[in-house]
Scaffold this active site. Structure first.
Site, PDB file in Angstrom:
ATOM      1  N   ARG A   1       0.829  -1.226   0.000  1.00 24.85           N
ATOM      2  CA  ARG A   1       0.000   0.000   0.000  1.00 24.85           C
ATOM      3  C   ARG A   1       0.858   1.268   0.000  1.00 24.85           C
ATOM      4  O   ARG A   1       0.402   2.326  -0.429  1.00 24.85           O
ATOM      5  CB  ARG A   1      -0.953  -0.034   1.212  1.00 24.85           C
ATOM      6  CG  ARG A   1      -2.096   1.000   1.151  1.00 24.85           C
ATOM      7  CD  ARG A   1      -3.121   0.734   2.249  1.00 24.85           C
ATOM      8  NE  ARG A   1      -4.286   1.614   2.189  1.00 24.85           N
ATOM      9  CZ  ARG A   1      -4.482   2.658   2.979  1.00 24.85           C
ATOM     10  NH1 ARG A   1      -3.604   2.957   3.925  1.00 24.85           N
ATOM     11  NH2 ARG A   1      -5.570   3.396   2.873  1.00 24.85           N
TER      12      ARG A   1
ATOM     13  N   ILE B  57      -7.569   7.473  -0.913  1.00 26.55           N
ATOM     14  CA  ILE B  57      -7.383   6.022  -1.010  1.00 26.55           C
ATOM     15  C   ILE B  57      -8.218   5.494   0.157  1.00 26.55           C
ATOM     16  O   ILE B  57      -8.086   5.959   1.298  1.00 26.55           O
ATOM     17  CB  ILE B  57      -5.893   5.602  -0.925  1.00 26.55           C
ATOM     18  CG1 ILE B  57      -5.732   4.075  -0.852  1.00 26.55           C
ATOM     19  CG2 ILE B  57      -5.147   6.258   0.214  1.00 26.55           C
ATOM     20  CD1 ILE B  57      -4.271   3.609  -0.988  1.00 26.55           C
ATOM     21  N   SER B  58      -9.120   4.552  -0.125  1.00 28.04           N
ATOM     22  CA  SER B  58     -10.088   4.130   0.897  1.00 28.04           C
ATOM     23  C   SER B  58      -9.392   3.470   2.088  1.00 28.04           C
ATOM     24  O   SER B  58      -8.290   2.937   1.979  1.00 28.04           O
ATOM     25  CB  SER B  58     -11.091   3.151   0.292  1.00 28.04           C
ATOM     26  OG  SER B  58     -11.756   3.737  -0.796  1.00 28.04           O
ATOM     27  N   GLN B  59     -10.111   3.473   3.211  1.00 33.16           N
ATOM     28  CA  GLN B  59      -9.628   2.804   4.419  1.00 33.16           C
ATOM     29  C   GLN B  59      -9.479   1.296   4.133  1.00 33.16           C
ATOM     30  O   GLN B  59     -10.362   0.701   3.491  1.00 33.16           O
ATOM     31  CB  GLN B  59     -10.666   3.012   5.520  1.00 33.16           C
ATOM     32  CG  GLN B  59     -10.282   2.418   6.839  1.00 33.16           C
ATOM     33  CD  GLN B  59     -11.419   2.507   7.854  1.00 33.16           C
ATOM     34  OE1 GLN B  59     -12.585   2.676   7.492  1.00 33.16           O
ATOM     35  NE2 GLN B  59     -11.083   2.401   9.105  1.00 33.16           N
TER      36      GLN B  59
END
Ligand code: SAM
Length: 222
Positions: A35, A61-63
């Site tokens: 990530r 950027i999503s959790q």
């Protein structure tokens, strides 16, 4: 990829498991995606915190929990053709590639489309990317076994339902701009693709996403 990141990634996966993510295929896939390469450089030290982070274009950027939750609902099998709406950083795209899906992803912001393409290619992920309005899907490659929308919609776009294969699953957050409930829309498996789509809908947790902007989404400036 350093040892520290490897350890942090493993800790994140353990946390997701504790938080209720039970699909080992999803957990393993997330355990393989670095990530740190999908977040902006100044925020790399937070790459394995279970939080959404800002990326270019005023997007996020999503959790990781949200990615895991939605990917688990999508129930991807190797070889499935999957459409993602909202490429953003490309992180979710990479997770879908790790699950063995043939991934197609649409992004409306040019700088994100360009950057995600470079990041994914540099890490060896092979996904088809397109710049455009994903509320209209990507008709050229229909039908899809799964469609995942990573931005919050005011309603389920009809175009996306029409691009689902019979038995296909569409995961989409639907609600107001302040909060959205994740919907799982499943197309009747007994139909032919050409039939008028019959679907069933299940609703899950509430999340907060950036808006899905487009012809069948929010209008720019809403
Ligand atoms: N999947 C992304 C990731 O892993 O980084 C999450 C990105 S962010 C939560 C949602 C993205 O949806 C943003 O990049 C935004 O520009 C994009 N988006 C919003 N409306 C869109 C549309 N109509 N078509 C394609 N992308 C859209």
């Amino acid at each position: 990829m350093g040892l520290l990141q490897d350890m942090e990634r493993k800790q994140l996966v353990d946390l997701l498991r504790k938080q209720g993510i039970s699909d080992e295929k999803v957990l393993n896939a997330m355990g393989r995606v670095s990530r740190e390469f999908f977040v902006i450089e100044e925020l790399r030290r937070y790459a394995y915190d279970n939080v959404a982070l800002p990326i270019e274009g005023n997007q996020t950027i999503s959790q990781p929990f949200t990615v895991a939750f939605m990917t688990q609902l999508l129930n991807v099998n190797p070889g499935d053709k999957v459409l993602e709406i909202g490429t953003g950083s490309g992180y979710q795209t990479a997770v879908l590639c790790e699950l063995g899906a043939k991934v197609h992803s649409v992004e409306r912001i040019s700088s994100l489309y360009q950057k995600a393409g470079k990041t994914l290619a540099s890490l060896g992920y092979d996904a088809k990317l397109k710049l455009g309005d994903g509320t209209l899907g990507w008709k050229e490659h229909q039908p899809y076994d799964g469609i995942i929308v990573t931005a919050g919609a005011p309603q389920v776009p009809d175009a996306l339902i029409r691009q689902l294969s019979p038995g296909g699953r569409l995961i989409i957050p639907v609600g107001t701009s302040a909060s959205q409930e994740v919907h799982l829309v499943t197309r009747d498996p007994s139909q032919n693709f050409e039939d008028e789509p019959e679907v069933s809908v299940k609703k899950y947790n509430y999340f907060r996403f950036v808006p899905l902007i487009g012809e069948e989404g929010w209008k720019d400036g809403d």
